[in-house]
Design an enzyme around this catalytic site. Structure first.
Site, PDB file in Angstrom:
ATOM      1  N   GLU A 193       0.840  -1.203   0.000  1.00  0.00           N
ATOM      2  CA  GLU A 193       0.000   0.000   0.000  1.00  0.00           C
ATOM      3  C   GLU A 193       0.875   1.253   0.000  1.00  0.00           C
ATOM      4  O   GLU A 193       0.632   2.197  -0.753  1.00  0.00           O
ATOM      5  CB  GLU A 193      -0.914  -0.034   1.234  1.00  0.00           C
ATOM      6  CG  GLU A 193      -2.086   0.929   1.171  1.00  0.00           C
ATOM      7  CD  GLU A 193      -2.982   0.798   2.392  1.00  0.00           C
ATOM      8  OE1 GLU A 193      -2.732  -0.081   3.253  1.00  0.00           O
ATOM      9  OE2 GLU A 193      -3.949   1.579   2.492  1.00  0.00           O
ATOM     10  N   GLY A 222      -8.658   5.235   7.031  1.00  0.00           N
ATOM     11  CA  GLY A 222      -9.490   5.153   8.231  1.00  0.00           C
ATOM     12  C   GLY A 222      -8.877   4.177   9.235  1.00  0.00           C
ATOM     13  O   GLY A 222      -9.009   4.361  10.446  1.00  0.00           O
ATOM     14  N   ALA A 223      -8.212   3.127   8.729  1.00  0.00           N
ATOM     15  CA  ALA A 223      -7.704   2.093   9.620  1.00  0.00           C
ATOM     16  C   ALA A 223      -6.185   1.985   9.646  1.00  0.00           C
ATOM     17  O   ALA A 223      -5.630   1.400  10.561  1.00  0.00           O
ATOM     18  CB  ALA A 223      -8.319   0.740   9.262  1.00  0.00           C
ATOM     19  N   SER A 224      -5.499   2.503   8.614  1.00  0.00           N
ATOM     20  CA  SER A 224      -4.032   2.486   8.672  1.00  0.00           C
ATOM     21  C   SER A 224      -3.466   3.725   7.995  1.00  0.00           C
ATOM     22  O   SER A 224      -4.183   4.466   7.294  1.00  0.00           O
ATOM     23  CB  SER A 224      -3.467   1.218   8.016  1.00  0.00           C
ATOM     24  OG  SER A 224      -3.551   1.300   6.615  1.00  0.00           O
ATOM     25  N   THR A 225      -2.182   3.938   8.234  1.00  0.00           N
ATOM     26  CA  THR A 225      -1.515   5.084   7.613  1.00  0.00           C
ATOM     27  C   THR A 225      -0.132   4.636   7.139  1.00  0.00           C
ATOM     28  O   THR A 225       0.474   3.763   7.765  1.00  0.00           O
ATOM     29  CB  THR A 225      -1.428   6.291   8.580  1.00  0.00           C
ATOM     30  OG1 THR A 225      -0.926   7.417   7.864  1.00  0.00           O
ATOM     31  CG2 THR A 225      -0.525   6.021   9.771  1.00  0.00           C
ATOM     32  N   GLN A 226       0.322   5.184   6.018  1.00  0.00           N
ATOM     33  CA  GLN A 226       1.590   4.763   5.424  1.00  0.00           C
ATOM     34  C   GLN A 226       2.539   5.941   5.222  1.00  0.00           C
ATOM     35  O   GLN A 226       2.093   7.036   4.869  1.00  0.00           O
ATOM     36  CB  GLN A 226       1.372   4.120   4.041  1.00  0.00           C
ATOM     37  CG  GLN A 226       0.744   2.753   4.058  1.00  0.00           C
ATOM     38  CD  GLN A 226      -0.729   2.785   4.406  1.00  0.00           C
ATOM     39  OE1 GLN A 226      -1.184   2.139   5.348  1.00  0.00           O
ATOM     40  NE2 GLN A 226      -1.489   3.568   3.673  1.00  0.00           N
TER      41      GLN A 226
HETATM   42  N1  LIG Z   1     -14.679  14.157   2.538  1.00  0.00           N
HETATM   43  C1  LIG Z   1     -14.078  13.550   3.567  1.00  0.00           C
HETATM   44  N2  LIG Z   1     -13.830  14.225   4.721  1.00  0.00           N
HETATM   45  C2  LIG Z   1     -13.212  13.602   5.739  1.00  0.00           C
HETATM   46  N3  LIG Z   1     -12.785  12.344   5.711  1.00  0.00           N
HETATM   47  C3  LIG Z   1     -13.018  11.645   4.598  1.00  0.00           C
HETATM   48  C4  LIG Z   1     -13.666  12.199   3.473  1.00  0.00           C
HETATM   49  N4  LIG Z   1     -13.740  11.249   2.500  1.00  0.00           N
HETATM   50  C5  LIG Z   1     -13.147  10.156   3.011  1.00  0.00           C
HETATM   51  N5  LIG Z   1     -12.734  10.390   4.274  1.00  0.00           N
HETATM   52  C6  LIG Z   1     -12.031   9.485   5.186  1.00  0.00           C
HETATM   53  O1  LIG Z   1     -10.839   9.016   4.566  1.00  0.00           O
HETATM   54  C7  LIG Z   1     -10.527   7.755   5.125  1.00  0.00           C
HETATM   55  C8  LIG Z   1     -10.328   6.806   3.963  1.00  0.00           C
HETATM   56  O2  LIG Z   1      -9.891   5.605   4.474  1.00  0.00           O
HETATM   57  P1  LIG Z   1     -10.020   4.251   3.681  1.00  0.00           P
HETATM   58  O3  LIG Z   1      -9.246   4.368   2.435  1.00  0.00           O
HETATM   59  O4  LIG Z   1     -11.431   3.844   3.568  1.00  0.00           O
HETATM   60  O5  LIG Z   1      -9.333   3.270   4.720  1.00  0.00           O
HETATM   61  P2  LIG Z   1      -7.972   2.451   4.708  1.00  0.00           P
HETATM   62  O6  LIG Z   1      -7.085   3.052   3.689  1.00  0.00           O
HETATM   63  O7  LIG Z   1      -7.418   2.592   6.102  1.00  0.00           O
HETATM   64  O8  LIG Z   1      -8.371   1.040   4.409  1.00  0.00           O
HETATM   65  C9  LIG Z   1     -11.682   7.362   6.023  1.00  0.00           C
HETATM   66  O9  LIG Z   1     -11.364   7.695   7.356  1.00  0.00           O
HETATM   67  C10 LIG Z   1     -12.814   8.264   5.546  1.00  0.00           C
HETATM   68  O10 LIG Z   1     -13.747   8.549   6.562  1.00  0.00           O
HETATM   69 CA   LIG Z   2      -7.080   3.972   1.713  1.00  0.00          CA
END
Ligand SMILES: Nc1ncnc2c1ncn2[C@@H]1O[C@H](COP(=O)(O)OP(=O)(O)O)[C@@H](O)[C@H]1O
Ligand SMILES: [Ca+2]
Length: 520
Positions: A193, A222-226
């Protein structure tokens, strides 16, 4: 006739015969040369015109024959379908693939279907039908489709492997039902990722074939950061090292993915820690949690369970109960509480970010995308220095909840209530976690797109799986297409001009010769 007369007559005869000869030669040249030269000039001109016409038609960008690829980003919060397009004959050149279309799947991420796996596959239907409309029918069968699931599914796999397999089976079954070339549905690794996000931003910025530096990649989900970048120092841990050879250059990347440190999971973790320290010894229902990360006047009854339904908070133990969640709107106290989610008490390497993870010092420019962008863009915090960013955020967090709602009547309340927390987390992660400072804060660019393509891991993933980034640089033509056409035209005109000059000169010399003869 005397002897003298004899000689003169002989000389006159000789002179006359030589004149006769030269007159004969000119007479022969004249009728022969002109038509031949005109004919030759005409033939050469026509040949040149044909040559130019053919080269223009032959080399003009053919009526864009495009190829397509589909990648589904099955994130923890939602799934997006990306359709990419590229000119069929130029797929190995950098910067040629562009994002043609995106479709956001309605509802939550596929990991939320753990109790109803069939629903996961069915949820993709609308977006996949849209893909059928967008991609020309004759290309359907050769268009690859990939689904990559990220941290939401990583967590579900940890929690309930059987359920995560069923969800993946369901989306795979669904995708095989479309006329595209199904290439797999899998949970991608955190390293992938990070690395593919890095490839995406550098491919789109056209950094890969140039000797210029590359752009580090910061992705917040939403669940991880890179975090991924080319470090100056040696990478001390094998798990954080990824090597690529792209277009003839070697890249040694540092990458790390922090599971549970996406903004939704870290909110749960932070809440769990706050709940633990405030409520643990209190047994009564309806106790208050006074929370500095939420706006003053924010007041909701919540259930403890909603913050403990994830493997990310399994270390914190608490009995289920309701509590009043009250906002205080105090940015610096909020930051203090968020710092508690980073464990900086140990580091088995020469330097660490947090939780004992090796990280070299950040170096060069970074692109921060996904939720880094959504949050900072919403709060208008993408272009100030760090001190001003903190000031503005402090003011925003202390704004009463009622006013915040009035100012943003169309934003979902859940999102709206969490921006103060999310932005405070972002600043804390970047400054205390990754060790950015006020000096290199300006090196972080908060970006959503580069050109018309979204920054994210999906494009890099597809480029890699379709072998569209060769290890060695492909041969490039001597000159670009436009330059080639211009060169051919100018060169042909030059030849025409020379022929014309040659013709004019020849006519003149022929006339002069004729005049000379008539004078004689
Ligand atoms: N317009 C927005 N404003 C604030 N947060 C947003 C918006 N659109 C998406 N997000 C947030 O961005 C993040 C996207 O994470 P996501 O790609 O679904 O998860 P992961 O990459 O951890 O599997 C989520 O926390 C979602 O709520
Ligand atoms: Ca993502």
């Amino acid at each position: 006739m005397d002897e003298q007369g004899e000689i003169e007559t002989h000389q006159t005869r000789q002179h006359f015969s030589s004149l006769q000869r030269s007159n004969f030669e000119v007479k022969v040249k004249n009728p022969w040369y002109r038509p031949v030269v005109i004919f030759l000039a005409a033939v050469i001109s026509v040949a040149i015109i044909i040559m130019v016409a053919i080269s223009v038609v032959q080399n003009k960008p053919l009526k864009q024959k495009c190829k397509y690829g589909i990648v589904l980003d099955a994130g923890s919060s939602h799934t997006s379908v990306f359709i990419y397009e590229w000119p069929a004959e130029k797929e190995n050149n950098t910067g040629k693939v562009r994002q043609k279309h995106t479709c956001n799947v309605k509802g939550k991420g596929i990991s939320s279907y753990s109790n109803n796996p069939n629903g996961a596959g069915a949820s993709l239907h609308e977006c996949m039908e849209e893909a059928k409309q967008i991609i020309p029918t004759h290309r359907h069968h050769e268009t690859p489709v990939y689904l990559g699931a990220t941290a939401g599914m990583r967590l579900l796999e940890k929690e309930n492997k059987g359920a995560s397999e069923k969800v993946l089976d369901s989306v795979a079954y669904s995708l095989k039902g479309y006329p595209f070339s199904y290439q797999g549905a899998r949970i991608i690794k955190g390293q992938e990722e990070g690395a593919f996000g890095w490839i995406t931003v550098n491919y789109l910025s056209e950094n890969l074939r140039k000797p210029t530096g590359t752009l580090g990649a910061l992705d917040l989900g939403g669940a991880s950061t890179q975090i991924t970048f080319v470090p100056q120092q040696k990478i001390e841990s094998h798990d954080n090292s990824i090597n690529f050879r792209l277009y003839g250059n070697d890249y040694h990347l540092y990458t790390h993915s922090f599971l549970c440190y996406g903004k939704d999971q870290v909110l749960k973790l932070s809440m769990a820690k706050k709940l633990e320290s405030t409520l643990k010894d209190k047994v009564t229902d309806h106790t208050e949690l006074r929370d500095p990360c939420f706006h003053p006047g924010f007041n909701f009854t919540r259930n403890v369970q909603s913050f403990f339904n994830t493997p990310c908070t399994e270390d914190v133990k608490m009995a289920n109960r309701n509590f009043f969640h009250l906002g205080l709107g105090n940015w610096s106290q909020c930051q203090q509480s968020i710092r508690k989610v980073f464990n900086t008490s140990y580091c088995p390497y020469s330097r660490c970010s947090f939780n004992g993870v090796f990280q070299p010092s950040v170096d060069g420019d970074f692109g921060a995308f996904s939720a880094f962008f959504f949050v900072m863009d919403f709060l208008n915090l993408t272009s100030d220095d760090l001190a001003v960013t903190k000031q503005k955020l402090a003011t925003y967090c202390s704004t009463p909840w009622k006013k915040i709602k009035e100012n943003h009547p169309h934003i979902k309340e859940k999102y709206l209530s969490e921006y103060c927390f999310s932005a405070t987390y972002i600043l804390t992660l970047l400054e205390d976690g990754y060790n950015f400072t006020s000096d290199n804060w300006k090196d972080i660019q908060f970006i959503k797109k580069i050109g018309d393509s979204d920054a994210g891991w999906t494009l890099g993933y597809m480029l890699n799986l379709t072998n569209m980034i060769p290890a060695e640089a492909p041969d490039t033509p001597l000159m670009p297409h436009e330059g080639y056409i211009t060169f051919m035209l100018l060169f042909s005109l030059l030849i025409l001009l020379l022929l014309l000059l040659f013709y004019i000169y020849f006519r003149r010399s022929t006339r002069t010769a004729q005049k000379d003869i008539s004078v004689i």
